[in-house]
Design a protein around this motif. Structure first.
Motif, short mmCIF file in Angstrom:
data_model
loop_
_atom_site.label_atom_id
_atom_site.label_comp_id
_atom_site.label_asym_id
_atom_site.label_seq_id
_atom_site.Cartn_x
_atom_site.Cartn_y
_atom_site.Cartn_z
N MET A 1 1.01 -1.30 0.01
CA MET A 1 -0.06 0.12 0.08
C MET A 1 1.01 1.35 0.05
SD MET A 1 -2.98 1.25 2.79
CE MET A 1 -4.20 0.27 1.89
N THR A 2 0.52 2.27 -0.78
CA THR A 2 1.51 3.52 -1.06
C THR A 2 0.94 4.24 -0.13
OG1 THR A 2 1.37 3.39 -3.30
CG2 THR A 2 1.96 5.26 -2.62
N ASN A 3 1.90 4.95 0.45
CA ASN A 3 1.84 6.04 1.73
C ASN A 3 2.52 7.24 1.25
OD1 ASN A 3 4.65 5.86 2.51
ND2 ASN A 3 4.22 4.09 3.66
N MET A 4 2.17 8.56 2.11
CA MET A 4 2.84 9.49 2.00
C MET A 4 4.35 9.70 1.56
SD MET A 4 0.59 12.28 3.70
CE MET A 4 -1.44 12.20 3.98
N LYS A 5 4.95 8.86 2.41
CA LYS A 5 6.63 8.76 2.16
C LYS A 5 7.13 8.35 0.83
CE LYS A 5 7.74 7.97 7.26
NZ LYS A 5 8.26 7.23 8.29
N ASP A 6 6.26 7.44 0.37
CA ASP A 6 6.36 6.99 -1.05
C ASP A 6 6.46 8.13 -2.13
OD1 ASP A 6 6.78 4.40 0.06
OD2 ASP A 6 4.84 3.94 -0.22
N ILE A 7 5.24 8.75 -1.70
CA ILE A 7 4.89 9.99 -2.81
C ILE A 7 5.92 10.98 -2.53
CG2 ILE A 7 3.12 11.71 -3.15
CD1 ILE A 7 1.10 9.91 -2.24
N ALA A 8 6.38 11.11 -1.37
CA ALA A 8 7.43 12.22 -1.01
C ALA A 8 8.60 11.95 -1.67
CB ALA A 8 7.65 12.42 0.32
N LYS A 9 9.07 10.61 -1.65
CA LYS A 9 10.46 10.25 -2.30
C LYS A 9 10.46 10.45 -3.95
CE LYS A 9 13.56 6.18 -2.43
NZ LYS A 9 13.72 4.83 -1.65
N ILE A 10 9.32 10.03 -4.53
CA ILE A 10 8.99 10.02 -5.89
C ILE A 10 9.14 11.65 -6.42
CG2 ILE A 10 7.57 9.67 -7.92
CD1 ILE A 10 8.89 7.13 -7.05
N ALA A 11 8.40 12.38 -5.72
CA ALA A 11 8.25 13.91 -6.02
C ALA A 11 9.54 14.71 -5.61
CB ALA A 11 6.83 14.41 -5.24
N GLY A 12 10.29 14.12 -4.66
CA GLY A 12 11.55 14.84 -3.97
C GLY A 12 11.31 15.80 -3.24
N VAL A 13 10.00 15.56 -2.34
CA VAL A 13 9.73 16.66 -1.34
C VAL A 13 9.69 16.00 -0.16
CG1 VAL A 13 8.62 18.11 -2.95
CG2 VAL A 13 7.20 16.41 -1.68
N SER A 14 9.25 16.50 1.13
CA SER A 14 9.04 16.19 2.47
C SER A 14 7.54 15.65 2.36
CB SER A 14 9.16 17.38 3.40
OG SER A 14 8.05 18.04 3.43
N SER A 15 7.56 14.79 3.50
CA SER A 15 5.99 14.31 3.72
C SER A 15 5.19 15.12 4.27
CB SER A 15 6.14 13.02 5.01
OG SER A 15 7.04 12.13 4.19
N ALA A 16 5.31 16.19 4.68
CA ALA A 16 4.75 17.39 5.18
C ALA A 16 4.25 18.25 3.94
CB ALA A 16 5.50 18.39 6.32
N THR A 17 5.10 18.38 2.98
CA THR A 17 4.52 18.97 1.64
C THR A 17 3.42 18.15 1.09
OG1 THR A 17 6.78 19.89 1.41
CG2 THR A 17 5.32 19.63 -0.78
N VAL A 18 3.67 16.83 1.03
CA VAL A 18 2.67 15.80 0.57
C VAL A 18 1.38 15.94 1.20
CG1 VAL A 18 1.99 13.32 -0.01
CG2 VAL A 18 4.39 14.15 -0.34
N SER A 19 1.51 16.11 2.55
CA SER A 19 0.22 16.26 3.50
C SER A 19 -0.44 17.47 3.04
CB SER A 19 0.68 16.11 4.82
OG SER A 19 -0.46 16.27 5.56
N ARG A 20 0.41 18.59 2.93
CA ARG A 20 -0.41 19.98 2.47
C ARG A 20 -0.93 19.91 1.00
NH1 ARG A 20 4.46 21.87 4.88
NH2 ARG A 20 5.41 22.42 2.81
#
Length: 94
Positions: A1-20
């Motif tokens: 299951m994909t989580n925000m950390k996975d998205i952050a890694k792919i996007a090159g940003v922090s988990s907090a940015t993904v959350s925002r």
């Protein structure tokens, strides 16, 4: 299951940015938002409804219990389910 950390890694940003971006809360530049949204789409991310319920303290779930299954009950449950879904409420029946 994909989580925000996975998205952050792919996007090159922090988990907090993904959350925002996902919660549409706080400032994120247009370019960064596009990177995160692209990663969300690429990874087919779907927010975990149980985690959201825990954070908000509400499930938005209604259970329907019927003594027996009849045509009338089936129609009632179907209409109730459709009305609940329009309000963003999940329903289940047994």
């Amino acid at each position: 299951m994909t989580n925000m950390k996975d998205i952050a890694k792919i996007a090159g940003v922090s988990s907090a940015t993904v959350s925002r971006v996902i919660n549409n809360n706080g400032y994120v530049s247009h370019i960064t938002r596009q990177k995160v949204e692209s990663a969300v789409e690429k990874l087919d991310y779907v927010p975990n409804s149980q985690a959201i319920s825990l954070k908000k303290g509400a499930t938005k779930t209604i259970g329907i219990i019927a003594p027996n299954i009849t045509e009338t009950i089936t129609v009632l449950v179907k209409n109730f389910t459709l009305a609940a879904q329009k309000k963003g409420i999940r329903s289940f029946s047994t």
